[in-house]
Design a protein around this motif. Structure first.
Motif, PDB file in Angstrom:
ATOM      1  N   ILE A  51      -1.224  10.255  10.129  1.00 23.84           N
ATOM      2  CA  ILE A  51      -2.061  12.141  10.010  1.00 23.84           C
ATOM      3  C   ILE A  51      -3.292  12.022   9.593  1.00 23.84           C
ATOM      4  N   PRO A  52      -4.084  12.473  10.011  1.00 27.41           N
ATOM      5  CA  PRO A  52      -5.080  12.941   9.986  1.00 27.41           C
ATOM      6  C   PRO A  52      -5.350  13.747   8.003  1.00 27.41           C
ATOM      7  N   HIS A  53      -5.955  13.169   7.506  1.00 25.20           N
ATOM      8  CA  HIS A  53      -5.721  13.754   5.882  1.00 25.20           C
ATOM      9  C   HIS A  53      -7.189  13.551   5.026  1.00 25.20           C
ATOM     10  N   SER A  54      -7.674  14.118   3.398  1.00 26.74           N
ATOM     11  CA  SER A  54      -8.496  14.226   3.326  1.00 26.74           C
ATOM     12  C   SER A  54      -8.632  12.350   2.372  1.00 26.74           C
ATOM     13  N   HIS A  55      -7.708  11.716   2.233  1.00 31.31           N
ATOM     14  CA  HIS A  55      -7.797  10.397   1.306  1.00 31.31           C
ATOM     15  C   HIS A  55      -6.803   9.378   2.640  1.00 31.31           C
ATOM     16  N   GLY A  56      -7.184   8.305   2.476  1.00 32.24           N
ATOM     17  CA  GLY A  56      -6.570   7.086   3.065  1.00 32.24           C
ATOM     18  C   GLY A  56      -5.310   7.042   1.616  1.00 32.24           C
ATOM     19  N   LEU A  57      -4.679   5.941   1.920  1.00 28.81           N
ATOM     20  CA  LEU A  57      -3.567   5.246   1.379  1.00 28.81           C
ATOM     21  C   LEU A  57      -4.090   3.548   0.552  1.00 28.81           C
ATOM     22  N   VAL A  58      -3.934   3.138  -0.429  1.00 30.39           N
ATOM     23  CA  VAL A  58      -4.944   2.275  -0.807  1.00 30.39           C
ATOM     24  C   VAL A  58      -3.176   1.031  -1.152  1.00 30.39           C
ATOM     25  N   GLY A  59      -3.048   0.353  -0.485  1.00 29.63           N
ATOM     26  CA  GLY A  59      -2.623  -0.989  -0.103  1.00 29.63           C
ATOM     27  C   GLY A  59      -3.207  -2.204   0.457  1.00 29.63           C
ATOM     28  N   HIS A  60      -1.828  -3.540   0.537  1.00 36.44           N
ATOM     29  CA  HIS A  60      -3.063  -4.547   1.150  1.00 36.44           C
ATOM     30  C   HIS A  60      -2.524  -4.149   2.189  1.00 36.44           C
ATOM     31  N   SER A  61      -1.459  -3.613   3.327  1.00 31.49           N
ATOM     32  CA  SER A  61      -1.509  -3.190   4.367  1.00 31.49           C
ATOM     33  C   SER A  61      -1.463  -2.301   5.145  1.00 31.49           C
ATOM     34  N   ASP A  62      -0.558  -1.125   5.217  1.00 38.70           N
ATOM     35  CA  ASP A  62      -1.407   0.336   6.056  1.00 38.70           C
ATOM     36  C   ASP A  62      -0.707   1.029   5.281  1.00 38.70           C
ATOM     37  N   ALA A  63      -0.022   0.491   3.836  1.00 40.29           N
ATOM     38  CA  ALA A  63       0.044   1.522   2.734  1.00 40.29           C
ATOM     39  C   ALA A  63       1.338   2.513   3.287  1.00 40.29           C
ATOM     40  N   ASP A  64       2.277   2.477   4.246  1.00 39.60           N
ATOM     41  CA  ASP A  64       3.118   3.515   4.624  1.00 39.60           C
ATOM     42  C   ASP A  64       4.054   3.383   3.605  1.00 39.60           C
TER      43      ASP A  64
ATOM     44  N   GLY B 159      15.811   2.302  -1.613  1.00 41.57           N
ATOM     45  CA  GLY B 159      14.539   1.837  -1.411  1.00 41.57           C
ATOM     46  C   GLY B 159      13.583   2.724  -2.068  1.00 41.57           C
ATOM     47  N   PHE B 160      12.130   2.282  -2.432  1.00 37.91           N
ATOM     48  CA  PHE B 160      11.715   3.104  -3.617  1.00 37.91           C
ATOM     49  C   PHE B 160      10.440   3.043  -2.510  1.00 37.91           C
ATOM     50  N   ASP B 161       9.083   3.202  -3.222  1.00 37.21           N
ATOM     51  CA  ASP B 161       7.814   2.804  -2.924  1.00 37.21           C
ATOM     52  C   ASP B 161       6.813   3.687  -2.991  1.00 37.21           C
ATOM     53  N   VAL B 162       5.632   3.828  -3.453  1.00 34.08           N
ATOM     54  CA  VAL B 162       4.952   4.333  -4.213  1.00 34.08           C
ATOM     55  C   VAL B 162       3.363   3.838  -3.951  1.00 34.08           C
ATOM     56  N   HIS B 163       2.274   4.493  -3.804  1.00 29.30           N
ATOM     57  CA  HIS B 163       0.897   4.026  -2.890  1.00 29.30           C
ATOM     58  C   HIS B 163       0.228   5.463  -3.689  1.00 29.30           C
ATOM     59  N   ARG B 164      -1.314   4.906  -4.435  1.00 24.26           N
ATOM     60  CA  ARG B 164      -2.027   5.763  -5.126  1.00 24.26           C
ATOM     61  C   ARG B 164      -2.975   6.106  -3.879  1.00 24.26           C
ATOM     62  N   PHE B 165      -3.757   7.754  -3.591  1.00 22.13           N
ATOM     63  CA  PHE B 165      -4.514   7.544  -2.275  1.00 22.13           C
ATOM     64  C   PHE B 165      -5.681   6.991  -2.822  1.00 22.13           C
ATOM     65  N   GLY B 166      -6.837   7.240  -1.652  1.00 22.58           N
ATOM     66  CA  GLY B 166      -8.601   6.007  -1.966  1.00 22.58           C
ATOM     67  C   GLY B 166      -9.168   6.946  -0.679  1.00 22.58           C
ATOM     68  N   PRO B 167     -10.127   6.232  -0.465  1.00 17.87           N
ATOM     69  CA  PRO B 167     -11.262   6.506   0.471  1.00 17.87           C
ATOM     70  C   PRO B 167     -10.045   6.686   1.763  1.00 17.87           C
ATOM     71  N   GLY B 168     -11.006   7.482   2.647  1.00 19.18           N
ATOM     72  CA  GLY B 168     -10.382   7.668   3.916  1.00 19.18           C
ATOM     73  C   GLY B 168     -10.026   8.652   4.811  1.00 19.18           C
ATOM     74  N   ASP B 169      -9.562   8.824   5.712  1.00 16.25           N
ATOM     75  CA  ASP B 169      -9.612  10.219   6.806  1.00 16.25           C
ATOM     76  C   ASP B 169      -7.731  10.406   7.333  1.00 16.25           C
TER      77      ASP B 169
END
Length: 383
Positions: A250-263, A231-241
């Motif tokens: 995991i705390p981070h300077s950005h969040g991941l953009v997706g319809h769900s939690d983008a894991d 399996g393969f998946d990609v999510h781009r960074f967006g606003p978030g902590d």
């Protein structure tokens, strides 16, 4: 014309076995004990039909146990085994078979050689019936708190089922028998029928207590084949902590953009598991257009895929996830990720691998534009 009809007695409650349902409807190897018994008899080429005697209150359980099998309508049992068998025999009187085999549902793993021995004995005209048995080989003693007297074991037998008889004399014996008989052998002997001893088999043991279910499960050998899928998946960074990776926040300077939690890690692994059973991909099961999955935790998706694998008879052997990103750092969270995946899949942590790598500052992950994940799952499925 039905020459050999098997009658399975399954009307009891089996309280000693424990569980929420009667023992004949409890699962062994993913299948109800009763179905194992039925299929064992149906598989023998000499048996023309199988009828089951049940407690009418268990009709829904019975229907689930025999789904897909072409069987006559079940017969309503009675308060005792003797009454249940008599009811079964009477139900066959309209089109009487030449021979009848009366079998206990709790003896679900019957080798075909036992049936062969019974039919061979009934091919001898002098025999009215035949019952399989095992010779007593252990020393026997009487006593209560202390041993008292020895018991001669010569000529002693452990009686099993199925107990096979010519139908007409067995029905007559049942009709004339007083209450209290424990099996057909007792009724036949009281009626003066001649019953041959034929070879029994340890595998035809009776499931009685809770410990017997483990013994029964160990006897089931299911040919398995190994399948592997990726399996393969990609999510781009967006606003978030923070980001979600492999079920861990995991705390981070950005969040991941997706319809769900983008894991991305769990999404890739979900697709890998679905691939092992050719069940499509995550989008088929959880469309991004469906508002129900907006912001959903991806452990729902992974648990769903694992359930699909189990329902297909599969066993998850190993899963491996590789996270591809420059940051956040995965190393400090790797063990927690493995533990979380193991919990979702209900497998040992030793069967879960999580790794991380970078693309040496190349591509979208190298430019820290997002996170990619790839996964491989290996399962064993019925051949």
């Amino acid at each position: 014309m039905v020459n050999v009809h098997a009658l399975i007695v399954a009307a009891g409650q089996g309280f000693r076995a424990g569980g929420d349902v009667p023992k004949q409807y409890q699962l062994v190897g993913g299948q109800m004990l009763l179905r194992h018994a039925i299929e064992g008899l149906l598989a023998h080429p000499a048996i023309d039909a199988v009828t089951v005697v049940i407690n009418p209150a268990d009709r829904l359980l019975y229907d689930a146990a025999v789904a897909g099998l072409a069987l006559p309508e079940p017969v309503a049992g009675g308060p005792t085994r003797q009454v249940s068998v008599r009811n079964g025999l009477e139900a066959l009187a309209g089109t009487p078979p030449a021979l009848v085999l009366v079998h206990d549902a709790a003896r679900a793993f019957l080798p075909s050689a036992v049936i062969d021995g019974l039919l061979a004995a009934l091919a001898i005209p002098a025999n009215d019936g035949a019952v399989p048995a095992l010779a007593v080989i252990d020393s026997l003693r009487r006593g209560n708190d202390h041993y008292d007297a020895a018991v001669d074991r010569d000529g002693l037998w452990r009686v099993q089922t199925p107990q096979a008889f010519r139908y007409t004399p067995l029905l007559a014996a049942h009709r004339n028998a007083p209450d209290g008989a424990t099996d057909e052998l007792a009724i036949a002997m009281a009626a003066g029928l001649r019953v041959a001893i034929t070879p029994g088999d340890e595998r035809a043991f009776k499931v009685t207590g809770p410990q017997d279910f483990a013994k029964a499960a160990a006897m089931i050998v299911i040919p398995l084949t190994s399948r592997t899928a990726s399996g393969f998946d990609v999510h781009r960074f967006g606003p978030g902590d923070h980001v979600w990776l492999c079920g861990v926040q995991i705390p981070h300077s950005h969040g991941l953009v997706g319809h769900s939690d983008a894991d991305a890690g769990l999404h890739a692994l979900t697709d890998a598991l679905l691939g092992t059973i050719s069940a499509g991909d995550i989008g088929d099961h959880f469309p991004p257009s469906d508002p129900r999955w907006k912001g959903a935790a991806s452990d729902i998706f992974l648990a769903h895929a694992a359930k699909f694998v189990r329902e297909a008879g599969g066993v998850i052997d190993h899963v491996d996830v590789t996270l591809i990103c420059e940051r956040p750092k995965v190393g400090p969270h790797r063990l927690t990720m493995r533990e979380r995946i193991a919990a979702i899949l209900e497998i040992p942590v030793a069967q879960v691998s999580v790794k991380a790598t970078t693309t040496e500052l190349l591509g979208f992950t190298g430019r820290s534009e997002g996170i990619a994940a790839q996964a491989i799952a290996s399962v064993r499925l019925p051949a």
